[in-house]
Scaffold this motif. Structure first.
Motif, PDB file in Angstrom:
ATOM      1  N   TYR A 151     -81.001 -29.468   6.624  1.00 43.65           N
ATOM      2  CA  TYR A 151     -81.549 -30.643   7.298  1.00 43.65           C
ATOM      3  C   TYR A 151     -80.716 -31.885   6.996  1.00 43.65           C
ATOM      4  O   TYR A 151     -80.468 -32.711   7.887  1.00 43.65           O
ATOM      5  CB  TYR A 151     -83.001 -30.875   6.871  1.00 43.65           C
ATOM      6  N   ARG A 152     -80.294 -32.030   5.748  1.00 41.23           N
ATOM      7  CA  ARG A 152     -79.491 -33.206   5.386  1.00 41.23           C
ATOM      8  C   ARG A 152     -78.237 -33.289   6.260  1.00 41.23           C
ATOM      9  O   ARG A 152     -77.859 -34.364   6.738  1.00 41.23           O
ATOM     10  CB  ARG A 152     -79.081 -33.150   3.911  1.00 41.23           C
ATOM     11  N   ASP A 167     -86.525 -37.847   1.864  1.00 43.70           N
ATOM     12  CA  ASP A 167     -85.328 -38.385   2.522  1.00 43.70           C
ATOM     13  C   ASP A 167     -84.848 -37.451   3.626  1.00 43.70           C
ATOM     14  O   ASP A 167     -84.657 -37.868   4.771  1.00 43.70           O
ATOM     15  CB  ASP A 167     -84.201 -38.587   1.501  1.00 43.70           C
ATOM     16  N   ALA A 168     -84.634 -36.167   3.270  1.00 44.46           N
ATOM     17  CA  ALA A 168     -84.095 -35.205   4.233  1.00 44.46           C
ATOM     18  C   ALA A 168     -85.099 -34.852   5.314  1.00 44.46           C
ATOM     19  O   ALA A 168     -84.723 -34.627   6.468  1.00 44.46           O
ATOM     20  CB  ALA A 168     -83.645 -33.942   3.508  1.00 44.46           C
ATOM     21  N   GLN A 208     -86.151 -16.507  -5.230  1.00 44.18           N
ATOM     22  CA  GLN A 208     -85.449 -16.433  -3.961  1.00 44.18           C
ATOM     23  C   GLN A 208     -86.077 -17.366  -2.929  1.00 44.18           C
ATOM     24  O   GLN A 208     -85.382 -18.032  -2.160  1.00 44.18           O
ATOM     25  CB  GLN A 208     -85.455 -14.995  -3.439  1.00 44.18           C
ATOM     26  N   PHE A 209     -87.402 -17.448  -2.940  1.00 44.43           N
ATOM     27  CA  PHE A 209     -88.116 -18.322  -2.003  1.00 44.43           C
ATOM     28  C   PHE A 209     -87.763 -19.782  -2.268  1.00 44.43           C
ATOM     29  O   PHE A 209     -87.564 -20.564  -1.330  1.00 44.43           O
ATOM     30  CB  PHE A 209     -89.625 -18.093  -2.130  1.00 44.43           C
ATOM     31  N   GLN A 210     -87.684 -20.149  -3.543  1.00 41.73           N
ATOM     32  CA  GLN A 210     -87.315 -21.521  -3.893  1.00 41.73           C
ATOM     33  C   GLN A 210     -85.898 -21.836  -3.428  1.00 41.73           C
ATOM     34  O   GLN A 210     -85.611 -22.935  -2.937  1.00 41.73           O
ATOM     35  CB  GLN A 210     -87.448 -21.744  -5.400  1.00 41.73           C
ATOM     36  N   ALA A 239     -84.697 -24.732  -0.752  1.00 36.05           N
ATOM     37  CA  ALA A 239     -83.657 -25.707  -1.098  1.00 36.05           C
ATOM     38  C   ALA A 239     -82.522 -25.679  -0.068  1.00 36.05           C
ATOM     39  O   ALA A 239     -81.969 -26.726   0.288  1.00 36.05           O
ATOM     40  CB  ALA A 239     -83.108 -25.417  -2.495  1.00 36.05           C
ATOM     41  N   LEU A 240     -82.196 -24.489   0.423  1.00 40.12           N
ATOM     42  CA  LEU A 240     -81.143 -24.361   1.427  1.00 40.12           C
ATOM     43  C   LEU A 240     -81.559 -25.030   2.741  1.00 40.12           C
ATOM     44  O   LEU A 240     -80.737 -25.669   3.411  1.00 40.12           O
ATOM     45  CB  LEU A 240     -80.813 -22.891   1.657  1.00 40.12           C
ATOM     46  N   LYS A 241     -82.835 -24.902   3.098  1.00 39.55           N
ATOM     47  CA  LYS A 241     -83.313 -25.560   4.322  1.00 39.55           C
ATOM     48  C   LYS A 241     -83.183 -27.071   4.201  1.00 39.55           C
ATOM     49  O   LYS A 241     -82.810 -27.756   5.165  1.00 39.55           O
ATOM     50  CB  LYS A 241     -84.766 -25.174   4.595  1.00 39.55           C
TER      51      LYS A 241
END
Length: 224
Positions: free
Chosen positions: A24-25, A80-81, A12-14, A18-20
């Motif tokens: 940001y992108r 990148d993001a 869940q933490f991963q 990934a959602l953050k």
């Protein structure tokens, strides 16, 4: 059962990290280029700079692209993001405290990853100035108040942080980069993070970040 719960929580933490990155992108599309960027792990993500910068007089805007839980390899993977898409004029980095917060800490690996991050920034953003920030102190006494913090505070000791600061400072000097110490006023007479600033012994309330920002202001006000 306990291992299964830990596995689920880790997964869940991963997903949250990934959602953050994805957020940001999308957010980066609306950011102004050529500004100031704060980037790193949770200690940077939780820096309430968006609100605080409204109370200070600085010539450029500050964007925050920290992600809680990040280690240097993750910032490298999502550079990148977190950095490049914003095309900042100035970058302030605080990354690596999670690297040193476990039994398998490897100084050479930390500095190697840091170097790769900086190499990419230099290649892709040659006119961007990069400044490395000191790692902040912790308060090991919170390990008794909050048992779930005892292990991580044992690894992220002030002795290890002091050594890591010396290592990263020397690393920055070798690369001709600026490393700044922003910890003045954060520590008590024992050298621990002051209790009034600490949420859990290593993360900060806003009043702690106010001290850090005041330490950075002489530099931020000079940026053009």
């Amino acid at each position: 059962m306990e291992n299964e719960i830990k596995k689920i929580m880790d997964e869940q933490f991963q997903k949250e990290k990934a959602l953050k990155v994805e957020r940001y992108r999308r957010l980066n599309q609306f950011a102004r280029k050529g500004q100031i960027l704060f980037v790193g792990s949770s200690l940077m993500e939780q820096f309430p700079i968006d609100e605080m910068q409204r109370q200070i007089d600085i010539p450029l805007e500050i964007y925050n692209r920290g992600i809680g839980g990040y280690v240097t390899t993750e910032l490298l993977q999502n550079i990148d993001a977190c950095i490049l898409e914003l095309e900042p004029k100035y970058i302030f980095i605080n990354i690596g405290t999670n690297d040193i917060s476990g039994p398998e800490y490897n100084k050479e690996e930390l500095l190697d990853n840091y170097g790769k991050i900086l190499d990419i920034v230099k290649e892709k953003l040659p006119d961007t100035k990069v400044t490395l920030l000191s790692y902040y102190p912790t308060n090991p006494e919170f390990g008794e108040k909050l048992p779930y913090m005892k292990e991580v505070l044992g690894y992220r000791s002030n002795a290890r942080i002091k050594q890591a600061n010396e290592d990263v400072k020397a690393f920055a000097e070798e690369r001709g980069l600026e490393w700044i110490y922003v910890n003045d006023g954060l520590m008590d007479e024992k050298g621990y993070l002051k209790e009034e600033f600490a949420i859990d012994g290593m993360h900060f309330f806003a009043n702690g970040y106010k001290v850090i920002l005041e330490n950075m202001l002489p530099i931020l006000k000079e940026l053009r």
